[in-house]
Design a protein around this motif. Structure first.
Motif, mmCIF file in Angstrom:
data_model
loop_
_atom_site.group_PDB
_atom_site.id
_atom_site.type_symbol
_atom_site.label_atom_id
_atom_site.label_comp_id
_atom_site.label_asym_id
_atom_site.label_seq_id
_atom_site.Cartn_x
_atom_site.Cartn_y
_atom_site.Cartn_z
ATOM 1 N N VAL A 161 0.003 -9.705 1.930
ATOM 2 C CA VAL A 161 0.033 -10.648 0.810
ATOM 3 C C VAL A 161 0.656 -9.963 -0.401
ATOM 4 N N ALA A 162 1.007 -10.758 -1.406
ATOM 5 C CA ALA A 162 1.700 -10.229 -2.580
ATOM 6 C C ALA A 162 0.870 -9.199 -3.327
ATOM 7 N N GLU A 163 -0.458 -9.354 -3.316
ATOM 8 C CA GLU A 163 -1.318 -8.431 -4.053
ATOM 9 C C GLU A 163 -1.583 -7.123 -3.320
ATOM 10 N N LEU A 164 -1.167 -7.021 -2.068
ATOM 11 C CA LEU A 164 -1.368 -5.792 -1.295
ATOM 12 C C LEU A 164 -0.219 -5.674 -0.292
ATOM 13 N N LEU A 165 0.927 -5.220 -0.780
ATOM 14 C CA LEU A 165 2.119 -5.131 0.067
ATOM 15 C C LEU A 165 2.007 -3.943 1.014
ATOM 16 N N PRO A 166 2.236 -4.163 2.308
ATOM 17 C CA PRO A 166 2.108 -3.087 3.305
ATOM 18 C C PRO A 166 3.367 -2.219 3.360
ATOM 19 N N LEU A 167 3.710 -1.642 2.220
ATOM 20 C CA LEU A 167 4.935 -0.860 2.079
ATOM 21 C C LEU A 167 4.657 0.382 1.249
ATOM 22 N N PRO A 168 5.385 1.486 1.512
ATOM 23 C CA PRO A 168 5.197 2.700 0.698
ATOM 24 C C PRO A 168 5.691 2.500 -0.728
ATOM 25 N N SER A 169 5.174 3.293 -1.633
ATOM 26 C CA SER A 169 5.642 3.268 -3.020
ATOM 27 C C SER A 169 7.084 3.755 -3.109
ATOM 28 N N ASN A 170 7.835 3.213 -4.051
ATOM 29 C CA ASN A 170 9.220 3.652 -4.331
ATOM 30 C C ASN A 170 10.105 3.608 -3.088
ATOM 31 N N SER A 171 10.021 2.516 -2.324
ATOM 32 C CA SER A 171 10.693 2.511 -1.015
ATOM 33 C C SER A 171 11.714 1.404 -0.805
#
Length: 260
Positions: free
Chosen positions: A95-105
């Motif tokens: 979901v938008a509030e918890l993106l399953p992606l690394p920071s600065n990626s």
């Protein structure tokens, strides 16, 4: 009449939408390139990707397309669409509030008709900022409090001008009692924006430069009349305000500073 919630559309319906999605993707990349040209291997994340037509067309343009979508049924349809088109895309549950992606990626985060439906809009902005690379761009289109016309609920004239508390009360009522008025979505629009509210929340998330839809529209997207109208709208704050009152929805792009 409201469209059916996009996450509920069938594969055949989505296939029929691909020509429109192709044009949308090309226009989107053109507008983003007014801020910063995208490298050929840029990562574009579509938050609330639904059944994936925009992702398919971004991948067809040569970008790495990543979709974040909480509905399993929609992700299944998107995978079937990708297989049908012979296009590689990535789909993640989130979901938008918890993106399953690394920071600065990633290079671009797009949220089209999503932010008005999330539980915590500020947290969604914070997450977009977190996953973007320095210099990355967050773009979102959402519901406007300035324009009386809107497509979030049927049967309520000038709904965009209602006080926010009343909008929220009506949306909650529709979700429980009259879901057909809101396209049978489980998450009706509860966040509505003005330019000053959008910029305030983007600054709170850490973003620097912000552009509105009139800044990013290309004069070449239409004929002479379109080009002339865009120039007039851009000429002053008053003309932009008048355009925002006349045209439904709103959209903004914000840049994560390279020093971040």
């Amino acid at each position: 009449m409201l469209h059916q919630a996009t996450e509920r559309r069938s594969l055949q319906t989505i296939i029929a939408l691909l020509p429109s999605a192709r044009l949308t993707a090309k226009i989107f990349v053109g507008r983003i390139s007014r801020i910063r040209p995208l490298e050929s291997d840029a990562i574009i994340v579509d938050v609330g990707a639904s059944a994936g037509p925009f992702l398919i067309e971004c991948a067809r343009l040569g970008y790495r397309a990543v979709g974040v979508e909480p509905w399993e049924e929609a992700r299944t349809t998107a995978r079937a669409l990708a297989s049908h088109e012979g296009i590689a895309i990535e789909l993640l549950d989130g979901v938008a509030e918890l993106l399953p992606l690394p920071s600065n990626s990633v290079d671009v985060v797009r949220a089209n008709s999503v932010i008005e439906h999330v539980v915590d809009a500020q947290h969604a902005f914070d997450e977009a900022y977190r996953v973007l690379k320095p210099g990355g761009i967050f773009w979102f289109s959402t519901a406007s409090s300035l324009c009386p016309r809107q497509a979030e609920i049927r049967g309520f004239p000038a709904f965009g001008w209602y006080p926010n508390a009343l909008k929220l009360r009506i949306m909650r009522w529709a979700a429980s009692r009259r879901p057909e008025l809101i396209g049978h979505t489980s998450f009706p629009a509860i966040h509505w924006f003005t330019p000053w509210k959008a910029r305030r929340m983007l600054r709170a998330a850490g973003f620097g430069r912000t552009y509105d839809r009139w800044d990013l529209r290309q004069t070449g997207e239409g004929g002479r009349m379109h080009a002339a109208l865009i120039r007039v709208i851009r000429s002053s704050r008053a003309s932009k305000l008048a355009a925002d009152i006349a045209v439904p929805a709103c959209s903004y792009a914000a840049v994560k500073d390279c020093a971040s």
